[in-house]
Design a protein around this motif. Structure first.
Motif, short mmCIF file in Angstrom:
data_model
loop_
_atom_site.label_atom_id
_atom_site.label_comp_id
_atom_site.label_asym_id
_atom_site.label_seq_id
_atom_site.Cartn_x
_atom_site.Cartn_y
_atom_site.Cartn_z
N THR A 19 -27.54 28.05 134.59
CA THR A 19 -28.59 28.96 135.06
C THR A 19 -29.60 29.18 133.94
OG1 THR A 19 -27.14 30.04 136.65
CG2 THR A 19 -29.08 31.28 135.92
N ILE A 20 -29.12 29.41 132.73
CA ILE A 20 -30.01 29.58 131.58
C ILE A 20 -30.83 28.31 131.35
CG2 ILE A 20 -30.06 29.88 129.06
CD1 ILE A 20 -27.56 31.74 129.49
N LEU A 21 -30.18 27.16 131.44
CA LEU A 21 -30.87 25.89 131.29
C LEU A 21 -31.94 25.73 132.38
CD1 LEU A 21 -30.85 23.22 129.65
CD2 LEU A 21 -29.24 22.34 131.34
N SER A 22 -31.62 26.11 133.60
CA SER A 22 -32.56 26.03 134.73
C SER A 22 -33.77 26.93 134.51
CB SER A 22 -31.87 26.41 136.04
OG SER A 22 -30.79 25.56 136.30
N LEU A 56 -28.24 31.07 140.32
CA LEU A 56 -26.81 31.43 140.39
C LEU A 56 -26.22 31.04 141.74
CD1 LEU A 56 -26.87 34.94 138.68
CD2 LEU A 56 -25.75 32.87 137.80
N PHE A 57 -26.96 31.28 142.81
CA PHE A 57 -26.49 30.91 144.14
C PHE A 57 -26.42 29.40 144.30
CE2 PHE A 57 -27.38 29.67 148.52
CZ PHE A 57 -26.28 30.24 149.15
N ILE A 58 -27.49 28.69 143.94
CA ILE A 58 -27.55 27.24 144.12
C ILE A 58 -26.44 26.56 143.34
CG2 ILE A 58 -28.88 25.17 143.51
CD1 ILE A 58 -31.39 26.71 144.28
N PHE A 97 -19.08 24.71 144.55
CA PHE A 97 -18.14 24.92 145.65
C PHE A 97 -18.06 23.68 146.55
CE2 PHE A 97 -17.44 26.01 150.10
CZ PHE A 97 -16.15 26.54 150.03
N VAL A 98 -19.21 23.15 146.95
CA VAL A 98 -19.23 21.97 147.82
C VAL A 98 -18.58 20.79 147.11
CG1 VAL A 98 -20.74 20.29 148.96
CG2 VAL A 98 -21.19 22.73 149.18
N PHE A 99 -18.90 20.60 145.84
CA PHE A 99 -18.28 19.51 145.08
C PHE A 99 -16.76 19.67 145.05
CE2 PHE A 99 -16.43 18.04 141.09
CZ PHE A 99 -16.58 16.67 141.28
N GLN A 100 -16.29 20.85 144.70
CA GLN A 100 -14.84 21.07 144.62
C GLN A 100 -14.16 20.89 145.97
OE1 GLN A 100 -14.80 25.01 142.91
NE2 GLN A 100 -14.32 24.21 140.89
N TYR A 101 -14.77 21.38 147.01
CA TYR A 101 -14.14 21.36 148.33
C TYR A 101 -14.15 19.97 148.95
CZ TYR A 101 -12.76 22.95 152.94
OH TYR A 101 -12.09 23.13 154.13
N PHE A 141 -35.15 25.44 149.16
CA PHE A 141 -35.57 26.71 148.56
C PHE A 141 -37.09 26.77 148.38
CE2 PHE A 141 -31.14 27.31 148.02
CZ PHE A 141 -31.00 28.69 148.12
N ASP A 142 -37.72 25.65 148.04
CA ASP A 142 -39.18 25.69 147.94
C ASP A 142 -39.82 25.96 149.29
OD1 ASP A 142 -39.26 25.35 145.25
OD2 ASP A 142 -39.94 23.27 145.29
#
Length: 167
Positions: A114-117, A146-148, A154-158, A54-55
């Motif tokens: 997200t708030i913490l980020s 929110l996206f990240i 999702f990746v962790f769960q999948y 993202f950077d």
């Protein structure tokens, strides 16, 4: 592109990054271990990977919305600064699994992080880790987080959650 220099010395922004890295890895060290090694590696590497992606999408020309570190050029310490995301990515999945979240709690968990980020990014701006430019504002980071975080979960769960449940 205009080359900007914000600072020349080792000072608060570098010390803050080092404190985040050392503090974050210390927390991880003292937490009970319950992930398989592959899940631990994923949790520790996903943060720096996403930070770099993202950077290098938002902070380089032609978009060029902010600078990281002491100047507009990429420096060695900028690479080290991506390690501050490592404990963040790990702790995100650690506490997700620790609290056995499901359903609507996933959304609330992502909103909490997200708030913490956003709060952490605000501190990073205040101490000089990030320098906004070209009209960028802190609020613009909300959809990015929110996206990240959604993608991370999702990746962790999948891919990794079944590994964790088997071990």
């Amino acid at each position: 592109m205009i080359y900007l220099i914000y600072d020349h010395h080792l000072n608060l922004n570098e010390w803050f990054v080092l404190a985040l890295i050392i503090g974050g890895f210390s927390v991880i060290y003292y937490l009970p271990k319950f992930f398989p090694i592959i899940t631990m590696i994923y949790g520790l590497l996903v943060g720096p990977f996403l930070g770099l992606v993202f950077d290098h999408s938002l902070a380089v020309p032609p978009v060029d919305l902010y600078d990281v570190g002491d100047d507009s050029k990429y420096e060695l310490f900028d690479l080290l600064s991506y390690m501050m995301y490592s404990p963040f990515g790990y702790l995100f999945i650690y506490f997700y699994e620790k609290f056995h979240l499901k359903g609507l709690m996933n959304v609330l968990y992502i909103l909490f992080w997200t708030i913490l980020s956003i709060a952490l990014e605000w501190v990073c701006v205040e101490v000089g880790v990030f320098h906004y430019k070209n009209g960028y504002r802190l609020a613009y980071s909300i959809p990015v987080y929110l996206f990240i975080l959604s993608e991370h979960l999702f990746v962790f769960q999948y891919f990794f959650r079944k590994l964790h449940q088997r071990s």
